[in-house]
Scaffold this motif. Structure first.
Motif, PDB file in Angstrom:
ATOM      1  N   SER A  39      10.657  -3.010  11.946  1.00 42.27           N
ATOM      2  CA  SER A  39       9.817  -4.083  12.668  1.00 42.27           C
ATOM      3  C   SER A  39       8.702  -4.369  12.005  1.00 42.27           C
ATOM      4  CB  SER A  39       9.709  -3.702  14.035  1.00 42.27           C
ATOM      5  OG  SER A  39       9.160  -2.319  14.061  1.00 42.27           O
ATOM      6  N   LYS A  40       8.018  -5.831  12.397  1.00 40.69           N
ATOM      7  CA  LYS A  40       6.770  -6.174  11.797  1.00 40.69           C
ATOM      8  C   LYS A  40       5.666  -5.108  11.737  1.00 40.69           C
ATOM      9  CE  LYS A  40       3.896  -9.222  13.958  1.00 40.69           C
ATOM     10  NZ  LYS A  40       3.545 -10.376  14.415  1.00 40.69           N
ATOM     11  N   HIS A  41       4.831  -5.049  10.655  1.00 36.92           N
ATOM     12  CA  HIS A  41       3.812  -4.262  10.455  1.00 36.92           C
ATOM     13  C   HIS A  41       3.972  -2.695  10.398  1.00 36.92           C
ATOM     14  CE1 HIS A  41       1.261  -7.910  11.657  1.00 36.92           C
ATOM     15  NE2 HIS A  41       1.715  -8.193  10.463  1.00 36.92           N
ATOM     16  N   ILE A  42       5.563  -2.354  10.320  1.00 41.08           N
ATOM     17  CA  ILE A  42       5.811  -1.069  10.385  1.00 41.08           C
ATOM     18  C   ILE A  42       5.705  -0.525   8.586  1.00 41.08           C
ATOM     19  CG2 ILE A  42       7.354   0.688  10.224  1.00 41.08           C
ATOM     20  CD1 ILE A  42       6.432  -0.077  12.959  1.00 41.08           C
ATOM     21  N   ALA A  43       4.821   0.553   8.395  1.00 42.32           N
ATOM     22  CA  ALA A  43       4.716   0.848   6.956  1.00 42.32           C
ATOM     23  C   ALA A  43       5.913   1.198   6.336  1.00 42.32           C
ATOM     24  CB  ALA A  43       3.556   1.973   6.967  1.00 42.32           C
ATOM     25  N   PHE A  44       6.055   0.878   5.111  1.00 42.96           N
ATOM     26  CA  PHE A  44       6.942   1.385   4.422  1.00 42.96           C
ATOM     27  C   PHE A  44       6.800   2.735   3.888  1.00 42.96           C
ATOM     28  CE2 PHE A  44       8.142  -3.097   3.775  1.00 42.96           C
ATOM     29  CZ  PHE A  44       9.503  -3.307   3.970  1.00 42.96           C
ATOM     30  N   VAL A  45       7.897   3.793   3.646  1.00 39.96           N
ATOM     31  CA  VAL A  45       7.390   5.048   3.334  1.00 39.96           C
ATOM     32  C   VAL A  45       8.499   5.355   2.219  1.00 39.96           C
ATOM     33  CG1 VAL A  45       7.392   7.672   3.800  1.00 39.96           C
ATOM     34  CG2 VAL A  45       6.650   6.012   5.750  1.00 39.96           C
ATOM     35  N   TYR A  46       7.599   5.301   1.005  1.00 34.71           N
ATOM     36  CA  TYR A  46       8.868   5.684  -0.233  1.00 34.71           C
ATOM     37  C   TYR A  46       8.937   7.223  -0.246  1.00 34.71           C
ATOM     38  CZ  TYR A  46       7.271   0.643  -0.650  1.00 34.71           C
ATOM     39  OH  TYR A  46       6.860  -0.555  -0.579  1.00 34.71           O
ATOM     40  N   ASP A  47      10.417   7.528  -0.167  1.00 33.08           N
ATOM     41  CA  ASP A  47      10.441   8.981  -0.070  1.00 33.08           C
ATOM     42  C   ASP A  47      10.684   9.623  -1.413  1.00 33.08           C
ATOM     43  OD1 ASP A  47      12.768   7.200  -0.380  1.00 33.08           O
ATOM     44  OD2 ASP A  47      14.061   8.948   0.324  1.00 33.08           O
ATOM     45  N   ARG A  48      10.752   8.854  -2.400  1.00 28.32           N
ATOM     46  CA  ARG A  48      10.936   9.770  -3.855  1.00 28.32           C
ATOM     47  C   ARG A  48       9.416   9.416  -4.635  1.00 28.32           C
ATOM     48  NH1 ARG A  48      13.730  13.437  -6.999  1.00 28.32           N
ATOM     49  NH2 ARG A  48      13.168  12.848  -9.121  1.00 28.32           N
ATOM     50  N   VAL A  49       9.007  10.221  -4.889  1.00 30.20           N
ATOM     51  CA  VAL A  49       7.662  10.536  -5.796  1.00 30.20           C
ATOM     52  C   VAL A  49       7.867  10.984  -6.979  1.00 30.20           C
ATOM     53  CG1 VAL A  49       5.224  11.228  -5.725  1.00 30.20           C
ATOM     54  CG2 VAL A  49       6.346  10.875  -3.579  1.00 30.20           C
ATOM     55  N   GLU A  50       7.824  10.100  -7.940  1.00 30.38           N
ATOM     56  CA  GLU A  50       8.006  10.496  -9.430  1.00 30.38           C
ATOM     57  C   GLU A  50       6.567  11.028  -9.922  1.00 30.38           C
ATOM     58  OE1 GLU A  50      10.691  10.495 -11.567  1.00 30.38           O
ATOM     59  OE2 GLU A  50      12.135   9.946 -10.021  1.00 30.38           O
ATOM     60  N   THR A  51       5.468  10.469  -9.630  1.00 28.66           N
ATOM     61  CA  THR A  51       4.368  10.615 -10.289  1.00 28.66           C
ATOM     62  C   THR A  51       3.317  10.639  -9.044  1.00 28.66           C
ATOM     63  OG1 THR A  51       4.855   9.649 -12.468  1.00 28.66           O
ATOM     64  CG2 THR A  51       2.524   9.880 -11.954  1.00 28.66           C
ATOM     65  N   ASN A  52       2.369  11.730  -8.998  1.00 27.95           N
ATOM     66  CA  ASN A  52       0.989  11.565  -8.081  1.00 27.95           C
ATOM     67  C   ASN A  52       0.090  12.411  -8.525  1.00 27.95           C
ATOM     68  OD1 ASN A  52      -0.010  11.012  -5.667  1.00 27.95           O
ATOM     69  ND2 ASN A  52       0.942  12.516  -4.454  1.00 27.95           N
ATOM     70  N   HIS A  53      -0.491  11.859  -9.708  1.00 33.17           N
ATOM     71  CA  HIS A  53      -1.836  12.453 -10.231  1.00 33.17           C
ATOM     72  C   HIS A  53      -2.792  12.387  -9.372  1.00 33.17           C
ATOM     73  CE1 HIS A  53      -0.022  13.818 -13.955  1.00 33.17           C
ATOM     74  NE2 HIS A  53       0.485  12.513 -14.073  1.00 33.17           N
ATOM     75  N   GLY A  54      -3.758  13.195  -9.091  1.00 28.98           N
ATOM     76  CA  GLY A  54      -4.748  13.047  -8.068  1.00 28.98           C
ATOM     77  C   GLY A  54      -4.437  13.144  -6.624  1.00 28.98           C
ATOM     78  N   GLY A  70      -3.118  11.220  -4.490  1.00 30.83           N
ATOM     79  CA  GLY A  70      -3.611  10.064  -3.533  1.00 30.83           C
ATOM     80  C   GLY A  70      -2.363   9.529  -2.615  1.00 30.83           C
ATOM     81  N   TYR A  71      -0.878   9.832  -3.072  1.00 28.92           N
ATOM     82  CA  TYR A  71      -0.050   9.094  -2.334  1.00 28.92           C
ATOM     83  C   TYR A  71       0.662  10.256  -1.283  1.00 28.92           C
ATOM     84  CZ  TYR A  71       4.294   7.006  -0.958  1.00 28.92           C
ATOM     85  OH  TYR A  71       5.224   6.320  -0.087  1.00 28.92           O
ATOM     86  N   ASP A  72       0.627   9.971  -0.146  1.00 31.39           N
ATOM     87  CA  ASP A  72       1.238  10.989   1.068  1.00 31.39           C
ATOM     88  C   ASP A  72       2.564  10.283   1.336  1.00 31.39           C
ATOM     89  OD1 ASP A  72       1.843  12.312   3.075  1.00 31.39           O
ATOM     90  OD2 ASP A  72       0.483  11.492   4.551  1.00 31.39           O
ATOM     91  N   VAL A  73       3.753  11.172   0.975  1.00 34.66           N
ATOM     92  CA  VAL A  73       5.152  10.851   1.083  1.00 34.66           C
ATOM     93  C   VAL A  73       5.432  10.820   2.544  1.00 34.66           C
ATOM     94  CG1 VAL A  73       5.858  13.187   0.635  1.00 34.66           C
ATOM     95  CG2 VAL A  73       7.283  11.141   0.196  1.00 34.66           C
ATOM     96  N   GLN A  74       4.771  11.490   3.349  1.00 36.70           N
ATOM     97  CA  GLN A  74       4.861  11.660   4.820  1.00 36.70           C
ATOM     98  C   GLN A  74       4.505  10.372   5.516  1.00 36.70           C
ATOM     99  OE1 GLN A  74       6.588  14.056   6.162  1.00 36.70           O
ATOM    100  NE2 GLN A  74       6.594  14.818   4.194  1.00 36.70           N
ATOM    101  N   SER A  75       3.350   9.439   5.135  1.00 39.57           N
ATOM    102  CA  SER A  75       3.042   8.159   5.708  1.00 39.57           C
ATOM    103  C   SER A  75       3.201   6.909   5.005  1.00 39.57           C
ATOM    104  CB  SER A  75       1.467   8.336   5.989  1.00 39.57           C
ATOM    105  OG  SER A  75       0.535   8.567   4.972  1.00 39.57           O
ATOM    106  N   GLY A  76       3.321   7.259   3.771  1.00 46.66           N
ATOM    107  CA  GLY A  76       3.351   5.892   2.648  1.00 46.66           C
ATOM    108  C   GLY A  76       2.092   5.531   2.469  1.00 46.66           C
ATOM    109  N   ASN A  77       0.957   6.375   2.721  1.00 49.30           N
ATOM    110  CA  ASN A  77      -0.311   5.907   2.532  1.00 49.30           C
ATOM    111  C   ASN A  77      -0.884   6.262   1.019  1.00 49.30           C
ATOM    112  OD1 ASN A  77      -0.774   4.579   5.001  1.00 49.30           O
ATOM    113  ND2 ASN A  77      -1.661   6.322   5.616  1.00 49.30           N
ATOM    114  N   PHE A  78      -1.778   5.585   0.351  1.00 47.64           N
ATOM    115  CA  PHE A  78      -2.407   5.929  -0.663  1.00 47.64           C
ATOM    116  C   PHE A  78      -3.691   5.907  -0.241  1.00 47.64           C
ATOM    117  CE2 PHE A  78      -5.152   5.156  -4.036  1.00 47.64           C
ATOM    118  CZ  PHE A  78      -5.038   6.265  -4.916  1.00 47.64           C
TER     119      PHE A  78
END
Length: 182
Positions: free
Chosen positions: A65-80, A82-90
């Motif tokens: 639905s409108k304004h729902i965050a996309f959560v990208y479930d496969r993380v290849e790189t996450n130096h630092g 900053g990306y949270d696989v649970q929320s989709g937030n950086f």
């Protein structure tokens, strides 16, 4: 070690009064060597910030639905980290200028807009639109943002959406990535 030897040699050369370049040029050389050393120390200390994540499956448009965050479930790189696989937030680990990229592909009479959002405010929008044809349509964005430590950037479903699905499979990937530029 070699840089230290070069600096000592350079200093001895200047003290002896046998200069082959002017003082300003030597100062610039020394400053350049110090900057290179500091830069390599930062890299060694792990101050690189970069991430790349993507969806492992197609996204059914009827399930979002409108304004729902996309959560990208496969993380290849996450130096630092900053990306949270649970929320989709950086979340920016430190102040700086960051570059973000998104890609999405609509398939078979589908369409969807994807928004890049910083702290609740839309900063960029893409629109993958295959609504009038039986093929794929791809959309991508490259967004440069100044962030303060703790700022949050994510992608979300935009105003327009319809049809079957956004594609993320062996042919194309729906992805979100970013890195600190400066």
């Amino acid at each position: 070690m070699l840089r230290s030897f070069a600096l000592v040699f350079l200093c001895l050369f200047v003290v002896s009064g046998d200069e082959s370049c002017d003082r300003s040029e030597m100062e610039n050389t020394i400053c350049s060597l110090c900057s290179q050393r500091r830069g390599s120390e930062l890299l060694e200390a792990g101050h690189q910030i970069a991430f790349f994540a993507y969806m492992t499956q197609n996204v059914q448009i009827s399930s979002i639905s409108k304004h729902i965050a996309f959560v990208y479930d496969r993380v290849e790189t996450n130096h630092g980290n900053g990306y949270d696989v649970q929320s989709g937030n950086f979340t920016a680990p430190e102040n700086g200028v960051y570059v973000f990229h998104t890609s999405s592909t609509s398939y078979y009479k589908s369409f969807c807009s994807v928004e890049v959002v910083k702290n609740g405010q839309i900063k960029d929008i893409t629109f993958a639109d295959s609504g009038q044809h039986d093929d794929r349509a791809m959309a991508s964005s490259l967004t440069i943002l100044s962030l303060t430590k703790g700022d949050i950037v994510h992608t979300r479903v935009g105003e327009a959406r319809g049809g079957s699905h956004l594609e993320s499979n062996r042919y194309t990937r729906m992805s979100f990535s970013g890195f600190k530029l400066a």
